[in-house]
Design a protein around this motif. Structure first.
Motif, mmCIF file in Angstrom:
data_model
loop_
_atom_site.group_PDB
_atom_site.id
_atom_site.type_symbol
_atom_site.label_atom_id
_atom_site.label_comp_id
_atom_site.label_asym_id
_atom_site.label_seq_id
_atom_site.Cartn_x
_atom_site.Cartn_y
_atom_site.Cartn_z
ATOM 1 N N GLU A 70 -2.011 4.314 5.871
ATOM 2 C CA GLU A 70 -0.892 3.512 6.345
ATOM 3 C C GLU A 70 -1.407 2.183 6.884
ATOM 4 O O GLU A 70 -2.410 2.135 7.601
ATOM 5 C CB GLU A 70 -0.133 4.246 7.451
ATOM 6 N N PRO A 71 -0.734 1.066 6.555
ATOM 7 C CA PRO A 71 -1.120 -0.232 7.117
ATOM 8 C C PRO A 71 -0.869 -0.263 8.629
ATOM 9 O O PRO A 71 -0.022 0.470 9.146
ATOM 10 C CB PRO A 71 -0.208 -1.221 6.390
ATOM 11 N N VAL A 72 -1.602 -1.109 9.319
ATOM 12 C CA VAL A 72 -1.417 -1.303 10.762
ATOM 13 C C VAL A 72 -1.251 -2.790 11.034
ATOM 14 O O VAL A 72 -1.562 -3.636 10.193
ATOM 15 C CB VAL A 72 -2.599 -0.737 11.570
ATOM 16 N N GLU A 73 -0.759 -3.136 12.215
ATOM 17 C CA GLU A 73 -0.518 -4.516 12.593
ATOM 18 C C GLU A 73 -1.846 -5.251 12.773
ATOM 19 O O GLU A 73 -2.757 -4.777 13.461
ATOM 20 C CB GLU A 73 0.282 -4.570 13.890
ATOM 21 N N HIS A 74 -1.947 -6.445 12.162
ATOM 22 C CA HIS A 74 -3.158 -7.242 12.312
ATOM 23 C C HIS A 74 -3.156 -7.950 13.668
ATOM 24 O O HIS A 74 -2.103 -8.448 14.108
ATOM 25 C CB HIS A 74 -3.257 -8.274 11.185
ATOM 26 N N PRO A 75 -4.304 -8.027 14.345
ATOM 27 C CA PRO A 75 -4.340 -8.652 15.674
ATOM 28 C C PRO A 75 -3.867 -10.102 15.688
ATOM 29 O O PRO A 75 -3.393 -10.597 16.719
ATOM 30 C CB PRO A 75 -5.825 -8.566 16.057
ATOM 31 N N SER A 76 -3.962 -10.809 14.572
ATOM 32 C CA SER A 76 -3.568 -12.210 14.514
ATOM 33 C C SER A 76 -2.059 -12.392 14.529
ATOM 34 O O SER A 76 -1.566 -13.497 14.764
ATOM 35 C CB SER A 76 -4.137 -12.853 13.249
ATOM 36 N N GLY A 77 -1.312 -11.334 14.257
ATOM 37 C CA GLY A 77 0.134 -11.446 14.150
ATOM 38 C C GLY A 77 0.610 -11.924 12.803
ATOM 39 O O GLY A 77 1.816 -12.120 12.604
ATOM 40 N N LEU A 78 -0.321 -12.120 11.860
ATOM 41 C CA LEU A 78 0.065 -12.607 10.535
ATOM 42 C C LEU A 78 0.794 -11.554 9.705
ATOM 43 O O LEU A 78 1.419 -11.878 8.709
ATOM 44 C CB LEU A 78 -1.179 -13.063 9.771
ATOM 45 N N GLY A 79 0.676 -10.302 10.091
ATOM 46 C CA GLY A 79 1.304 -9.233 9.321
ATOM 47 C C GLY A 79 0.530 -7.951 9.498
ATOM 48 O O GLY A 79 -0.156 -7.755 10.502
ATOM 49 N N ASP A 80 0.597 -7.075 8.508
ATOM 50 C CA ASP A 80 -0.168 -5.826 8.595
ATOM 51 C C ASP A 80 -1.372 -5.895 7.649
ATOM 52 O O ASP A 80 -1.513 -6.823 6.861
ATOM 53 C CB ASP A 80 0.717 -4.608 8.313
ATOM 54 N N PHE A 81 -2.241 -4.892 7.761
ATOM 55 C CA PHE A 81 -3.454 -4.876 6.950
ATOM 56 C C PHE A 81 -3.957 -3.450 6.859
ATOM 57 O O PHE A 81 -3.473 -2.540 7.542
ATOM 58 C CB PHE A 81 -4.524 -5.797 7.545
ATOM 59 N N ILE A 82 -4.961 -3.243 5.980
ATOM 60 C CA ILE A 82 -5.586 -1.934 5.814
ATOM 61 C C ILE A 82 -6.920 -1.942 6.571
ATOM 62 O O ILE A 82 -7.776 -2.786 6.328
ATOM 63 C CB ILE A 82 -5.829 -1.611 4.329
ATOM 64 N N GLY A 131 -16.171 -1.366 3.605
ATOM 65 C CA GLY A 131 -14.929 -1.532 2.869
ATOM 66 C C GLY A 131 -14.199 -0.228 2.611
ATOM 67 O O GLY A 131 -13.131 -0.225 1.987
ATOM 68 N N GLU A 132 -14.745 0.907 3.084
ATOM 69 C CA GLU A 132 -14.100 2.191 2.862
ATOM 70 C C GLU A 132 -12.999 2.410 3.888
ATOM 71 O O GLU A 132 -13.161 2.106 5.079
ATOM 72 C CB GLU A 132 -15.110 3.328 2.935
ATOM 73 N N THR A 133 -11.870 2.925 3.432
ATOM 74 C CA THR A 133 -10.740 3.202 4.308
ATOM 75 C C THR A 133 -10.910 4.556 4.979
ATOM 76 O O THR A 133 -11.934 5.228 4.819
ATOM 77 C CB THR A 133 -9.433 3.183 3.506
ATOM 78 N N SER A 134 -9.894 4.971 5.698
ATOM 79 C CA SER A 134 -9.929 6.287 6.341
ATOM 80 C C SER A 134 -9.838 7.424 5.343
ATOM 81 O O SER A 134 -10.076 8.584 5.680
ATOM 82 C CB SER A 134 -8.785 6.400 7.360
ATOM 83 N N VAL A 135 -9.471 7.110 4.094
ATOM 84 C CA VAL A 135 -9.430 8.109 3.023
ATOM 85 C C VAL A 135 -10.769 8.060 2.300
ATOM 86 O O VAL A 135 -11.114 7.039 1.689
ATOM 87 C CB VAL A 135 -8.283 7.826 2.030
ATOM 88 N N ALA A 154 0.817 -1.215 0.000
ATOM 89 C CA ALA A 154 0.000 0.000 0.000
ATOM 90 C C ALA A 154 0.847 1.261 0.000
ATOM 91 O O ALA A 154 0.337 2.350 0.288
ATOM 92 C CB ALA A 154 -0.938 -0.012 1.206
ATOM 93 N N ASP A 155 2.133 1.117 -0.344
ATOM 94 C CA ASP A 155 3.013 2.296 -0.316
ATOM 95 C C ASP A 155 2.515 3.403 -1.231
ATOM 96 O O ASP A 155 2.678 4.594 -0.939
ATOM 97 C CB ASP A 155 4.441 1.898 -0.726
ATOM 98 N N VAL A 156 1.896 3.006 -2.358
ATOM 99 C CA VAL A 156 1.459 4.001 -3.327
ATOM 100 C C VAL A 156 0.387 4.925 -2.742
ATOM 101 O O VAL A 156 0.202 6.046 -3.206
ATOM 102 C CB VAL A 156 0.925 3.291 -4.599
ATOM 103 N N PHE A 157 -0.302 4.455 -1.699
ATOM 104 C CA PHE A 157 -1.353 5.276 -1.089
ATOM 105 C C PHE A 157 -0.862 6.062 0.120
ATOM 106 O O PHE A 157 -1.647 6.741 0.780
ATOM 107 C CB PHE A 157 -2.531 4.390 -0.675
ATOM 108 N N GLY A 158 0.434 5.961 0.409
ATOM 109 C CA GLY A 158 0.983 6.679 1.559
ATOM 110 C C GLY A 158 0.821 8.179 1.451
ATOM 111 O O GLY A 158 0.592 8.867 2.457
ATOM 112 N N THR A 159 0.889 8.705 0.223
ATOM 113 C CA THR A 159 0.747 10.153 0.050
ATOM 114 C C THR A 159 -0.660 10.630 0.375
ATOM 115 O O THR A 159 -0.877 11.821 0.613
ATOM 116 C CB THR A 159 1.088 10.549 -1.400
ATOM 117 N N LEU A 160 -1.614 9.694 0.388
ATOM 118 C CA LEU A 160 -2.993 10.050 0.745
ATOM 119 C C LEU A 160 -3.230 9.965 2.250
ATOM 120 O O LEU A 160 -4.317 10.285 2.722
ATOM 121 C CB LEU A 160 -3.981 9.122 0.030
#
Length: 305
Positions: free
Chosen positions: A33-45, A51-55, A24-30
């Motif tokens: 930013e990804p955050v840590e997933h509660p499962s520990g599997l990685g990050d997520f949006i 389905g709408e993001t904070s943007v 999701a780096d391409v959306f960083g300018t907007l």
């Protein structure tokens, strides 16, 4: 292997689970930013239930929003979010009713260069209305204003309507140059409630390429705009020579049945007790006019009721 608590475990092999990283780096300018997933599997949006993001206006679906989703789950989630986006766009259209149509964009582009028309009124308009007592007039598909300006000079209170705001801006400037007050109204003749109803003593449309719809909405809009006792004047080219098998002057196939024609108005008016057809005839175009080999079809009708 040494654990955090200090314990040691002897092992012949160590298996480490892979972590998922959202691209999701391409959306960083907007500001996304990804955050840590509660499962520990990685990050997520992070998204809301739609389905709408904070943007605002930016949606995410599938394993971007849950790294545990596999193909079928991600596809189903993407389908649901896609439907939400479609409903959201439809809601915006209803709320604003301002999404430009392809026709509007096309005509705005055509009016972005030099003037297209001569600026003179159409000959059928002059022939049919010279000497008629003026009132309130609606000129549909007014373009750069040749007809609207002539009507205003005859004393008509004119509303000039067109799908292109650029055309209307040119018309208004030309009206100012002549010292005439002409009201402009940007609309598509096929819009719902495109015009005021029952208030115009004259509704005129000359050579306007109005697209046909299953409900004949544009024709209904024009007819309903005419006040009782008022006049409808519609003039078009005789498009019989331009069957789909023929080619237009631009070399592209042209289908006249895709557009409203005088014949469509005749079909409705000839059996209506509310209307009296005063003129319905084919006329040769004046010498010196473009396409002199094409005749005009003129319809003039009076609304009785």
């Amino acid at each position: 292997m040494e654990l955090i608590g200090g314990d040691h475990i002897d092992a012949d092999a160590v298996v480490v689970s892979a972590r998922f990283r959202v691209r999701a780096d391409v959306f960083g300018t907007l500001g996304l930013e990804p955050v840590e997933h509660p499962s520990g599997l990685g990050d997520f949006i992070e998204t809301d239930e739609t389905g709408e993001t904070s943007v605002p206006g930016l949606y995410a679906a599938g394993n971007l929003t849950d790294p545990s989703q596999q193909v079928l789950q991600a596809a189903a989630n993407g389908s649901r979010v896609g439907a939400v986006i479609s409903f959201s766009l439809a809601h915006e259209d209803i709320e604003r009713a301002a999404r430009p149509s392809s026709g509007e964009a096309d005509w705005d582009h055509r009016y972005s260069g030099d003037h297209i028309w001569s600026g003179n009124p159409n000959h059928s308009l002059v022939a049919e209305l010279t000497g008629v007592s003026p009132g309130r007039a609606l000129d549909v598909g007014a373009g750069e204003g040749g007809d609207a300006i002539w009507l205003a000079e005859q004393g008509w209170k004119v509303t000039a309507s067109d799908i292109s705001q650029r055309a209307l801006d040119r018309l208004a400037a030309e009206g100012d140059r002549h010292g005439l007050e002409i009201e402009t109204h940007r609309t598509d003749a096929n819009d719902f409630a495109a015009f005021e109803t029952g208030v115009f003593d004259l509704v005129t449309a000359h050579y306007v390429p109005i697209q046909r719809t299953p409900d004949n909405r544009a024709m209904r809009n024009l007819l309903e705009a005419v006040a009782p006792g008022g006049t409808l004047l519609v003039v078009s080219h005789d498009l019989e020579p331009k069957h789909p098998s023929a080619e237009s002057e631009h070399g592209q196939p042209y289908d006249p049945d895709a557009y409203l024609q005088v014949a469509d108005f005749i079909d409705v008016l000839q059996d209506s007790p509310e209307w009296e057809i005063k003129t319905h005839e084919w006329r040769a175009r004046p010498e010196g006019k473009p396409s002199p080999h094409i005749h005009d079809i003129v319809l003039r009708a009076r609304r009785i009721l």
